[in-house]
Design a protein around this motif. Structure first.
Motif, PDB file in Angstrom:
ATOM      1  N   LEU A   7      49.224  34.600  31.328  1.00 52.87           N
ATOM      2  CA  LEU A   7      49.405  35.383  32.546  1.00 52.87           C
ATOM      3  C   LEU A   7      49.147  36.854  32.272  1.00 52.87           C
ATOM      4  CD1 LEU A   7      50.247  35.740  35.485  1.00 52.87           C
ATOM      5  CD2 LEU A   7      52.641  35.745  34.752  1.00 52.87           C
ATOM      6  N   LYS A  10      45.488  37.404  31.996  1.00 53.35           N
ATOM      7  CA  LYS A  10      44.851  37.328  33.306  1.00 53.35           C
ATOM      8  C   LYS A  10      45.062  38.624  34.080  1.00 53.35           C
ATOM      9  CE  LYS A  10      44.502  34.455  37.422  1.00 53.35           C
ATOM     10  NZ  LYS A  10      45.043  33.366  38.236  1.00 53.35           N
ATOM     11  N   MET A  11      46.271  39.169  34.014  1.00 52.63           N
ATOM     12  CA  MET A  11      46.561  40.437  34.689  1.00 52.63           C
ATOM     13  C   MET A  11      45.651  41.545  34.166  1.00 52.63           C
ATOM     14  SD  MET A  11      50.691  40.747  35.014  1.00 52.63           S
ATOM     15  CE  MET A  11      51.645  39.717  36.119  1.00 52.63           C
ATOM     16  N   PHE A  95      49.986  37.002  41.641  1.00 58.71           N
ATOM     17  CA  PHE A  95      49.803  35.929  40.657  1.00 58.71           C
ATOM     18  C   PHE A  95      50.756  34.783  41.013  1.00 58.71           C
ATOM     19  CE2 PHE A  95      48.230  39.771  38.789  1.00 58.71           C
ATOM     20  CZ  PHE A  95      47.031  39.366  38.206  1.00 58.71           C
TER      21      PHE A  95
END
Length: 450
Positions: A7, A10-11, A95
């Motif tokens: 995560l 991805k951010m 997200f």
């Protein structure tokens, strides 16, 4: 707790710094205690807000003010334009599978008559954009982090997560030591009620006016606003609960009254006016409710509020619907007459609607202009946020604003409580004084002094 590696990656890969501000939101798989979070975030005291809706479907808090729109006058259009401009400069990322929950929070003081010293920490118009925000809505929870693009740091999310996930320690809420409890200008207030009743019986120019009064309570130590919020939550009142901080001032309201809600092009509002005390005897309560529903003074007062709201919203709505007869709204200590009103909107500017609706006759009077003039020239002290619209606008220009009655302004060791009641031509000063005493109860209980 650290963000999951995938995560976080991805951010980092999706963050776009081509706008001035970045706002990232993740969903949390648990329901944190927001009062505990406020208690832990001592570095941000003076830059926090809290909001709980009456139906408990929404609870949120803001920590740290990234931006403040603060004006010394009532600037509804300017605040709205400010928010539209910020949105154009904002890169939002979610997200999870829901919408982004960032909100612009704040409100407007009751009137521009005067900005006295006790309210100097707040602007006449004052809205804030939080750096960190936790939103609990419809059984789900979200963490929102917003910052300047050049300062945005993913690690800040992990820092706030550590605080959010820390367990609230079992603690006993101690009784505060009160050193003074005094009504402010109580005899003068009763005399003012008698004066306005006489004016109403001489002329129909002023048919209702709401008069507010204050009570000052001083403590040995600083007021613990987190304890006050927790006591209010524990009371299980069917009310909104709100905290708004600025500088050394903290404003709290536990109010049953909504000014308006805007959702997907529809306006929802209501009229609440006409009050009677509730007892612990249900058979007696049934008699009291019938008495309220059939009392000419309360019905007269309530009808004014309904008619005024309908008049104020007709120019920017269509398909207006409302109940022709009031029902009973039940709170812990009081019963109110209640009418639900809704309409389709012709304008998307929620603050224009707030401006048109405020103040309703339930907080100002009728006719509106004459009542406000009387309040500004005759009432003692400044209302500030008492009776004023406070709430939020979201990214889709939806929003909700409450009428901040049952409220207090906290400064260090001192709490100034506010309450008011509607005066009509057959009002009695002693009875109205007793009614305002009842309306102090929610804040007295929040402070732990009754």
């Amino acid at each position: 707790m650290a963000l999951k590696k995938d995560l976080k990656q991805k951010m980092i890969s999706e963050i776009d710094g081509n706008k001035n501000y970045i706002s990232v939101e993740i969903e949390l798989q648990y329901q944190p205690d927001l009062i505990h979070l406020l208690r832990e975030e001592i570095n941000y005291i003076g830059q926090r807000f809290y909001y709980k809706s009456k139906d408990y479907k929404l609870e949120m808090c803001g920590i740290g003010y990234l931006l403040e729109a603060r004006y010394s006058h009532l600037e509804h259009d300017e605040i709205y334009e400010y928010w539209q401009n910020i949105k154009e400069q904002l890169n939002t990322m979610v997200f999870h599978e829901d919408k982004h929950h960032l909100k612009f929070f704040g409100g407007f003081q009751f009137s521009e008559h005067s900005l006295t010293n006790e309210w100097k920490d707040f602007g006449m118009s004052h809205f804030v954009l939080p750096k960190f925000m936790i939103t609990k809505e419809n059984g789900r929870c979200y963490l929102t982090y917003t910052d300047h693009s050049h300062k945005f740091d993913i690690d800040n999310i992990e820092e706030i997560l550590n605080i959010v996930e820390s367990k609230a320690q079992a603690r006993t809420v101690s009784e505060p030591k009160m050193v003074a409890n005094k009504d402010i200008q109580s005899e003068e207030w009763k005399a003012l009620v008698t004066k306005v009743v006489a004016l109403m019986n001489e002329s129909v120019a002023l048919q209702k006016v709401v008069l507010a009064r204050r009570r000052k309570i001083e403590f040995q130590d600083n007021v613990d606003v987190e304890d006050a919020l927790q006591r209010s939550l524990d009371s299980n009142e069917a009310s909104y609960l709100l905290l708004f901080e600025s500088g050394k001032s903290q404003f709290i309201s536990q109010t049953p009254e909504q000014l308006c809600q805007i959702e997907n092009g529809k306006l929802y509002t209501n009229a609440i006016a006409g009050t009677i005390a509730r007892t612990e005897d249900e058979s007696e309560n049934n008699i009291l409710k019938d008495e309220l529903l059939n009392d000419s003074k309360n019905q007269f007062e309530h009808r004014y509020v309904v008619d005024s709201i309908i008049h104020d919203i007709q120019s920017f709505t269509k398909q207006l619907e409302y109940d022709k007869k009031p029902t009973i709204l039940t709170n812990k200590h009081l019963y109110h007459l209640y009418t639900k009103i809704q309409a389709d909107l012709l304008s998307e500017n929620v603050l224009e609607i707030v401006n048109q609706l405020h103040p309703t006759p339930a907080l100002g009077g009728f006719p509106k202009v004459e009542a406000i003039k009387f309040i500004e020239h005759e009432e003692f002290g400044t209302r500030g946020f008492y009776g004023s619209p406070l709430g939020y606008i979201d990214l889709e220009n939806n929003g909700e604003f409450i009428v901040s009655i049952r409220s207090m302004l906290v400064k260090g060791k001192t709490a100034t409580l506010y309450s008011g009641c509607g005066i009509v031509k057959d009002s009695n000063a002693i009875s109205e004084f007793e009614e305002t005493d009842l309306k102090f109860k929610p804040m007295l209980k929040a402070l732990g002094v009754m």
